[in-house]
Design an enzyme around this catalytic site. Structure first.
Site, PDB file in Angstrom:
ATOM      1  N   HIS A   1      -6.037 -20.306  11.434  1.00 29.49           N
ATOM      2  CA  HIS A   1      -7.380 -20.606  11.152  1.00 29.49           C
ATOM      3  C   HIS A   1      -8.262 -19.461  10.507  1.00 29.49           C
ATOM      4  O   HIS A   1      -8.623 -19.907   9.170  1.00 29.49           O
ATOM      5  CB  HIS A   1      -8.472 -21.284  12.410  1.00 29.49           C
ATOM      6  CG  HIS A   1      -9.470 -21.454  11.824  1.00 29.49           C
ATOM      7  ND1 HIS A   1     -10.126 -22.520  11.292  1.00 29.49           N
ATOM      8  CD2 HIS A   1     -10.793 -20.669  12.391  1.00 29.49           C
ATOM      9  CE1 HIS A   1     -11.318 -22.465  10.739  1.00 29.49           C
ATOM     10  NE2 HIS A   1     -11.825 -21.237  11.418  1.00 29.49           N
TER      11      HIS A   1
ATOM     12  N   GLN B   1     -11.185   7.254  -5.862  1.00 25.97           N
ATOM     13  CA  GLN B   1     -11.587   7.549  -4.625  1.00 25.97           C
ATOM     14  C   GLN B   1     -13.078   8.227  -4.807  1.00 25.97           C
ATOM     15  O   GLN B   1     -13.542   8.235  -6.087  1.00 25.97           O
ATOM     16  CB  GLN B   1     -10.564   8.755  -4.092  1.00 25.97           C
ATOM     17  CG  GLN B   1      -9.436   8.096  -3.276  1.00 25.97           C
ATOM     18  CD  GLN B   1      -9.691   7.106  -2.166  1.00 25.97           C
ATOM     19  OE1 GLN B   1     -10.661   7.167  -1.633  1.00 25.97           O
ATOM     20  NE2 GLN B   1      -8.717   6.703  -1.563  1.00 25.97           N
TER      21      GLN B   1
ATOM     22  N   ASP C   1       0.983  -1.308  -0.070  1.00 20.46           N
ATOM     23  CA  ASP C   1      -0.055  -0.060   0.128  1.00 20.46           C
ATOM     24  C   ASP C   1       0.789   1.346   0.060  1.00 20.46           C
ATOM     25  O   ASP C   1       2.061   1.139   0.460  1.00 20.46           O
ATOM     26  CB  ASP C   1      -0.764   0.051   1.120  1.00 20.46           C
ATOM     27  CG  ASP C   1      -1.965   1.055   1.152  1.00 20.46           C
ATOM     28  OD1 ASP C   1      -2.234   1.707   0.082  1.00 20.46           O
ATOM     29  OD2 ASP C   1      -2.869   0.982   2.170  1.00 20.46           O
ATOM     30  N   SER C   2       0.379   2.307  -0.504  1.00 18.27           N
ATOM     31  CA  SER C   2       1.288   3.442  -0.617  1.00 18.27           C
ATOM     32  C   SER C   2       1.452   4.294   0.727  1.00 18.27           C
ATOM     33  O   SER C   2       2.343   4.964   0.787  1.00 18.27           O
ATOM     34  CB  SER C   2       0.597   4.569  -1.519  1.00 18.27           C
ATOM     35  OG  SER C   2      -0.698   4.939  -0.927  1.00 18.27           O
ATOM     36  N   GLY C   3       0.771   3.850   1.684  1.00 21.18           N
ATOM     37  CA  GLY C   3       0.941   4.773   3.042  1.00 21.18           C
ATOM     38  C   GLY C   3      -0.239   5.743   3.092  1.00 21.18           C
ATOM     39  O   GLY C   3      -0.476   6.376   4.116  1.00 21.18           O
TER      40      GLY C   3
ATOM     41  N   ASP D   1      -8.073  -7.347   0.469  1.00 20.57           N
ATOM     42  CA  ASP D   1      -7.300  -7.448   1.813  1.00 20.57           C
ATOM     43  C   ASP D   1      -8.036  -7.042   3.125  1.00 20.57           C
ATOM     44  O   ASP D   1      -8.813  -6.346   2.678  1.00 20.57           O
ATOM     45  CB  ASP D   1      -5.985  -6.684   1.796  1.00 20.57           C
ATOM     46  CG  ASP D   1      -6.071  -5.213   2.020  1.00 20.57           C
ATOM     47  OD1 ASP D   1      -5.907  -4.846   3.153  1.00 20.57           O
ATOM     48  OD2 ASP D   1      -6.689  -4.288   0.927  1.00 20.57           O
TER      49      ASP D   1
END
Length: 384
Positions: free
Chosen positions: A346, A200, A103-105, A277
């Protein structure tokens, strides 16, 4: 649309549609990267600081995970991209041989609402570690990600909060586009790192759609929908994805950032999303909770104290094959680290397997038949 193949402009990357669902926009795809193939739809575990919390790389491989996410902002603060580069890049540094994404931060920087200042050049903020003033610009984010060496890197974007005024979101969308152009110009490793742009627009669907149309004109290797899971209701995420995903190129990967609940993933897959994610599996584990067949169980509860069954008798993960619910209850109540490790193993296995099963259902054109119940309003997402 079986075996439709589209090759990105980058020689190391190829994205192939293996099967299109006949009833939805869902698809099963293969994303070829320099470190291997990612079979989608696919859940990606989050290893923010070059580690998935409490889990070793060997254990992570056994969960079925194919691609792992790390974070530019956090790795810049500790240990620093120079150290990672000297180690030979993220893959060698953390001993992960499969594909990686950084990720870019941007999301982390913008979450420091009281510590940062936004300007056209970039964002200035105070480090939460030592109070030092740090500047993140599109160019610096890309330089850091080039040094880290992940297969997929993300453009530096402005992530507006929820809720936000329309004028503020409009400004964030416009700045995100300008910053993306700067990211493209700063990117020095396009042959072995695929730069994804981020759509966005907050909850304003017309802004989302215009942002998607604008980004598509830049012909990037892949696209992400960002700025979701920032406090808005699950129904809003569904609306955003439904309105945005169809505008992104069908022959390139589509990534929904920060989403990892059962229902939200199924809805997004039906809209054409490929990658996800989320920190849910490890965060729940650290709170003593397990994901079992679409439900959330609190292993601290007394009902598990004398329950000697496996956590999930149908699960083949290390936790379920070797330990009982009673033992997990004991570990969690005792705050033993092993308990968090076993539940993390798990939970990651569960979400990876869930998306793998969806892929198999799409390949046999049984997606709606097998997972359609998650598309119903009565299906409640499992919150982190």
């Amino acid at each position: 649309m079986d075996r439709q193949c589209a090759v990105a402009s980058l020689t190391a990357f190829q994205f192939q549609i293996d099967r299109q669902c006949s009833q939805t926009r869902g698809r099963a795809c293969s994303f070829h990267t320099p470190h291997g193939i990612v079979e989608t739809p696919r859940f990606m575990p989050v290893g923010t600081l070059a580690t998935v919390k409490t889990v070793t790389p060997a254990q992570l491989r056994d969960t079925g995970a194919q691609m792992v996410l790390s974070n530019t902002y956090h790795l810049h603060l500790q240990p620093g991209e120079e150290i990672v580069a000297k180690a030979g890049g993220l893959h060698r540094f953390m001993n992960w041989s499969g594909p990686m994404l950084t990720d870019s931060g941007g999301f982390q920087v913008f979450s420091l609402s009281e510590l940062r200042k936004i300007e056209e050049r970039g964002v200035t903020f105070r480090s939460p570690r030592d109070g030092a003033v740090i500047e993140f610009t599109p160019e610096r984010s890309i330089r850091i990600q080039n040094a880290l060496g992940a297969d997929v890197i993300m453009a530096f974007d402005e992530c507006p909060p929820y809720p936000a005024e329309r004028k503020d979101v409009e400004a964030a969308v416009a700045r995100t586009y300008r910053w993306l152009e700067r990211c493209i110009n700063a990117h020095e490793r396009p042959q072995d790192q695929a730069l994804f742009g981020i759509v966005q627009g907050g909850v304003y669907l017309d802004l989302r759609q215009q942002a998607a149309r604008d980004l598509v004109q830049l012909d990037l290797p892949g696209y992400a929908i960002g700025g979701v899971s920032v406090g808005e209701p699950s129904e809003e995420i569904h609306r955003i994805v439904e309105a945005t995903a169809p505008l992104l190129p069908a022959h390139k990967p589509r990534y929904l950032m920060g989403v990892g609940t059962y229902r939200e993933m199924v809805q997004a897959i039906a809209a054409g999303i490929d990658l996800f994610d989320c920190v849910i599996p490890t965060r729940l584990a650290r709170h003593g909770a397990a994901l079992v067949k679409g439900d959330r169980w609190n292993l601290k509860n007394a009902q598990f104290r004398e329950d000697f069954q496996p956590l999930d008798e149908d699960c083949n993960c290390y936790c379920c094959q070797n330990f009982s619910r009673a033992y997990l209850n004991h570990l969690i109540r005792s705050r033993e680290i092993l308990g968090y490790t076993l539940l993390s193993i798990h939970n990651i296995t569960e979400l990876v397997r869930f998306t793998t099963r969806i892929r198999e259902a799409i390949l046999s054109d049984r997606f709606v038949e097998e997972f359609g119940h998650w598309l119903q309003p009565s299906a409640v997402p499992v919150s982190p």
